[in-house]
Design an enzyme around this catalytic site. Structure first.
Site, mmCIF file in Angstrom:
data_model
loop_
_atom_site.group_PDB
_atom_site.id
_atom_site.type_symbol
_atom_site.label_atom_id
_atom_site.label_comp_id
_atom_site.label_asym_id
_atom_site.label_seq_id
_atom_site.Cartn_x
_atom_site.Cartn_y
_atom_site.Cartn_z
ATOM 1 N N ILE A 178 0.780 -1.306 -0.035
ATOM 2 C CA ILE A 178 0.004 -0.035 0.049
ATOM 3 C C ILE A 178 0.751 1.154 0.104
ATOM 4 C CG2 ILE A 178 -2.001 1.262 1.193
ATOM 5 C CD1 ILE A 178 -2.644 -1.507 2.482
ATOM 6 N N GLU A 179 0.698 1.971 -1.133
ATOM 7 C CA GLU A 179 1.572 3.140 -1.217
ATOM 8 C C GLU A 179 0.550 4.330 -0.837
ATOM 9 O OE1 GLU A 179 4.709 3.685 -2.959
ATOM 10 O OE2 GLU A 179 4.890 1.767 -3.373
ATOM 11 N N LEU A 180 0.999 5.097 0.402
ATOM 12 C CA LEU A 180 0.299 6.019 1.023
ATOM 13 C C LEU A 180 0.314 7.582 0.422
ATOM 14 C CD1 LEU A 180 0.306 4.723 4.761
ATOM 15 C CD2 LEU A 180 -1.208 4.187 3.121
#
Length: 120
Positions: free
Chosen positions: A89-91
């Site tokens: 998950i790239e935030l």
């Protein structure tokens, strides 16, 4: 950085950026969508227009290898060797946000995290 949920496989046999479907592709897509649907900016698919104007992720998710090829990535290794269903998950568009921005990240991702946990 970016704003997307990335799921296996992260590489393919040719070593090029092309969709690399795992045997559990439908499950990975469901998990990724469960997260992205609760983050409006992520779900729209092109959150980093200023930095990456041509980058687009339908519904805020992507197959890792289709985005860019990463041979030997941890999520693929865990899936293949331990049967762990892992996503990345790239935030955010900024790789290292300032400390004062962290509450904003929490607000944007709290519902996503809860929905993600419900998938168990």
């Amino acid at each position: 950085g970016s704003l997307v949920v990335n799921y296996p496989f992260d590489d393919d046999e040719q070593g090029i950026a092309i969709y690399s479907k795992s045997p559990d592709d439908a499950v990975f897509q469901k998990l990724a969508l469960a997260y992205s649907k609760e983050n409006a900016q992520m779900y729209q698919g092109s959150p980093c227009k200023d930095m990456y104007p041509t980058e687009y992720f339908p519904h805020g998710i992507t197959n890792g290898a289709q985005w860019y090829n990463v041979p030997g990535g941890m999520q693929d290794w865990n899936y293949l060797h331990t049967n762990c269903f892992e996503v990345t998950i790239e935030l955010g568009c900024v790789k290292y946000p300032k400390a004062e921005e962290l509450p904003k990240y929490w607000a944007q991702n709290r519902r996503s995290l809860l929905q993600f946990m419900k998938q168990v």
